[in-house]
Design a protein around this motif. Structure first.
Motif, PDB file in Angstrom:
ATOM      1  N   MET A 113      43.571 -25.981  21.895  1.00 25.12           N
ATOM      2  CA  MET A 113      42.226 -25.684  22.402  1.00 25.12           C
ATOM      3  C   MET A 113      41.911 -26.489  23.651  1.00 25.12           C
ATOM      4  O   MET A 113      41.315 -25.966  24.597  1.00 25.12           O
ATOM      5  CB  MET A 113      41.183 -25.923  21.304  1.00 25.12           C
ATOM      6  CG  MET A 113      41.253 -24.856  20.253  1.00 25.12           C
ATOM      7  SD  MET A 113      39.955 -24.753  19.015  1.00 25.12           S
ATOM      8  CE  MET A 113      38.873 -26.054  19.286  1.00 25.12           C
ATOM      9  N   ARG A 114      42.329 -27.748  23.684  1.00 23.28           N
ATOM     10  CA  ARG A 114      42.097 -28.586  24.862  1.00 23.28           C
ATOM     11  C   ARG A 114      42.790 -27.996  26.094  1.00 23.28           C
ATOM     12  O   ARG A 114      42.215 -27.927  27.178  1.00 23.28           O
ATOM     13  CB  ARG A 114      42.586 -30.005  24.601  1.00 23.28           C
ATOM     14  CG  ARG A 114      42.218 -30.954  25.731  1.00 23.28           C
ATOM     15  CD  ARG A 114      42.673 -32.365  25.503  1.00 23.28           C
ATOM     16  NE  ARG A 114      42.345 -32.845  24.172  1.00 23.28           N
ATOM     17  CZ  ARG A 114      43.025 -33.772  23.522  1.00 23.28           C
ATOM     18  NH1 ARG A 114      44.085 -34.327  24.072  1.00 23.28           N
ATOM     19  NH2 ARG A 114      42.671 -34.180  22.330  1.00 23.28           N
ATOM     20  N   GLU A 115      44.041 -27.549  25.911  1.00 22.15           N
ATOM     21  CA  GLU A 115      44.782 -26.951  27.029  1.00 22.15           C
ATOM     22  C   GLU A 115      44.172 -25.617  27.464  1.00 22.15           C
ATOM     23  O   GLU A 115      44.061 -25.342  28.648  1.00 22.15           O
ATOM     24  CB  GLU A 115      46.257 -26.770  26.666  1.00 22.15           C
ATOM     25  CG  GLU A 115      47.035 -28.051  26.586  1.00 22.15           C
ATOM     26  CD  GLU A 115      47.142 -28.803  27.910  1.00 22.15           C
ATOM     27  OE1 GLU A 115      47.171 -28.157  28.980  1.00 22.15           O
ATOM     28  OE2 GLU A 115      47.177 -30.041  27.875  1.00 22.15           O
ATOM     29  N   LEU A 116      43.781 -24.793  26.496  1.00 19.85           N
ATOM     30  CA  LEU A 116      43.183 -23.500  26.827  1.00 19.85           C
ATOM     31  C   LEU A 116      41.852 -23.671  27.559  1.00 19.85           C
ATOM     32  O   LEU A 116      41.530 -22.893  28.451  1.00 19.85           O
ATOM     33  CB  LEU A 116      42.982 -22.651  25.570  1.00 19.85           C
ATOM     34  CG  LEU A 116      44.239 -22.042  24.968  1.00 19.85           C
ATOM     35  CD1 LEU A 116      43.918 -21.368  23.641  1.00 19.85           C
ATOM     36  CD2 LEU A 116      44.897 -21.064  25.928  1.00 19.85           C
ATOM     37  N   LYS A 117      41.111 -24.683  27.187  1.00 18.41           N
ATOM     38  CA  LYS A 117      39.823 -24.933  27.845  1.00 18.41           C
ATOM     39  C   LYS A 117      40.033 -25.241  29.324  1.00 18.41           C
ATOM     40  O   LYS A 117      39.247 -24.829  30.167  1.00 18.41           O
ATOM     41  CB  LYS A 117      39.101 -26.085  27.147  1.00 18.41           C
ATOM     42  CG  LYS A 117      37.634 -26.187  27.490  1.00 18.41           C
ATOM     43  CD  LYS A 117      36.949 -27.198  26.599  1.00 18.41           C
ATOM     44  CE  LYS A 117      35.459 -27.164  26.787  1.00 18.41           C
ATOM     45  NZ  LYS A 117      34.780 -28.111  25.898  1.00 18.41           N
ATOM     46  N   LYS A 118      41.135 -25.936  29.633  1.00 14.60           N
ATOM     47  CA  LYS A 118      41.457 -26.244  31.032  1.00 14.60           C
ATOM     48  C   LYS A 118      41.938 -24.997  31.780  1.00 14.60           C
ATOM     49  O   LYS A 118      41.655 -24.840  32.955  1.00 14.60           O
ATOM     50  CB  LYS A 118      42.556 -27.309  31.116  1.00 14.60           C
ATOM     51  CG  LYS A 118      42.145 -28.687  30.699  1.00 14.60           C
ATOM     52  CD  LYS A 118      43.301 -29.634  30.931  1.00 14.60           C
ATOM     53  CE  LYS A 118      43.570 -30.481  29.723  1.00 14.60           C
ATOM     54  NZ  LYS A 118      44.777 -31.277  29.835  1.00 14.60           N
ATOM     55  N   LEU A 119      42.683 -24.135  31.081  1.00 12.79           N
ATOM     56  CA  LEU A 119      43.281 -22.964  31.725  1.00 12.79           C
ATOM     57  C   LEU A 119      42.294 -21.818  31.923  1.00 12.79           C
ATOM     58  O   LEU A 119      42.238 -21.219  32.994  1.00 12.79           O
ATOM     59  CB  LEU A 119      44.464 -22.446  30.904  1.00 12.79           C
ATOM     60  CG  LEU A 119      45.729 -23.274  30.904  1.00 12.79           C
ATOM     61  CD1 LEU A 119      46.748 -22.680  29.931  1.00 12.79           C
ATOM     62  CD2 LEU A 119      46.327 -23.354  32.297  1.00 12.79           C
ATOM     63  N   ASP A 120      41.558 -21.476  30.853  1.00 10.66           N
ATOM     64  CA  ASP A 120      40.709 -20.290  30.909  1.00 10.66           C
ATOM     65  C   ASP A 120      39.675 -20.357  29.788  1.00 10.66           C
ATOM     66  O   ASP A 120      40.041 -20.421  28.606  1.00 10.66           O
ATOM     67  CB  ASP A 120      41.588 -19.036  30.749  1.00 10.66           C
ATOM     68  CG  ASP A 120      40.815 -17.750  30.939  1.00 10.66           C
ATOM     69  OD1 ASP A 120      40.729 -17.277  32.077  1.00 10.66           O
ATOM     70  OD2 ASP A 120      40.302 -17.229  29.924  1.00 10.66           O
ATOM     71  N   LYS A 121      38.410 -20.328  30.154  1.00 12.34           N
ATOM     72  CA  LYS A 121      37.324 -20.470  29.181  1.00 12.34           C
ATOM     73  C   LYS A 121      37.287 -19.307  28.181  1.00 12.34           C
ATOM     74  O   LYS A 121      37.009 -19.505  27.002  1.00 12.34           O
ATOM     75  CB  LYS A 121      35.975 -20.570  29.885  1.00 12.34           C
ATOM     76  CG  LYS A 121      35.873 -21.710  30.892  1.00 12.34           C
ATOM     77  CD  LYS A 121      35.667 -23.023  30.219  1.00 12.34           C
ATOM     78  CE  LYS A 121      35.281 -24.082  31.219  1.00 12.34           C
ATOM     79  NZ  LYS A 121      36.222 -25.151  31.350  1.00 12.34           N
ATOM     80  N   VAL A 122      37.569 -18.090  28.649  1.00 13.30           N
ATOM     81  CA  VAL A 122      37.555 -16.933  27.750  1.00 13.30           C
ATOM     82  C   VAL A 122      38.654 -17.070  26.695  1.00 13.30           C
ATOM     83  O   VAL A 122      38.422 -16.834  25.508  1.00 13.30           O
ATOM     84  CB  VAL A 122      37.708 -15.610  28.548  1.00 13.30           C
ATOM     85  CG1 VAL A 122      37.895 -14.426  27.610  1.00 13.30           C
ATOM     86  CG2 VAL A 122      36.512 -15.388  29.451  1.00 13.30           C
TER      87      VAL A 122
END
Length: 149
Positions: A113-122
């Motif tokens: 989740m931490r990595e996805l938050k950096k990559l793309d909010k959706v």
């Protein structure tokens, strides 16, 4: 190296590149029989911690599973495969740096989740909605409001 297309053993390395951070080597190979090209990656073989599932089962860490779940969350989003690969590498580096033999699957989910938050909010909201298995709309709304900040 066996050709993935025709199965012959005779392949030749056409090009070799070291990744930007030096963590792996990318090799372009060509089959001597069918002349098709394919890519291989060389990474150091390190032992990542076993994953402890919510029900207490212990399974081996599986990079392809992690990669697939991130790709699913990022489906139809403007994020390159290289960015996903880099995120997976960062997660694995974190797992190695913890120096533990076992890790709860929930901890890996938090790292994703931490990595996805950096990559793309959706993609982050997509993953979090499944991962946290929301019971009602208010929990989902709280997550979306958090992302908007």
């Amino acid at each position: 190296m066996k050709c993935p297309f025709c199965g012959k053993d005779e392949t030749q390395v056409v090009e070799t590149r070291v990744s930007e951070d030096g963590d792996f080597i990318r090799r372009r190979r060509q089959c001597m029989a069918c002349e098709r090209r394919f890519t291989t990656y060389e990474r150091p073989d390190v032992s990542l911690p076993a994953v402890v599932k919510k029900d207490g089962r212990r399974i081996d860490y599986d990079r392809t599973k992690l990669h697939a779940s991130m790709k699913l969350a990022l489906r139809k989003r403007p994020v390159s495969t290289e960015q996903i690969d880099s995120a997976v590498e960062r997660i694995e580096e974190k797992l190695l740096s913890l120096g533990v033999r076992e890790i709860p699957s929930t901890r890996i989910g938090e790292l994703v989740m931490r990595e996805l938050k950096k990559l793309d909010k959706v993609a982050y909201v997509r993953f979090a909605s499944v991962y946290r298995s929301f019971e009602d709309v208010d929990e989902f709304k709280t997550l979306v409001d958090e992302v908007r900040r």
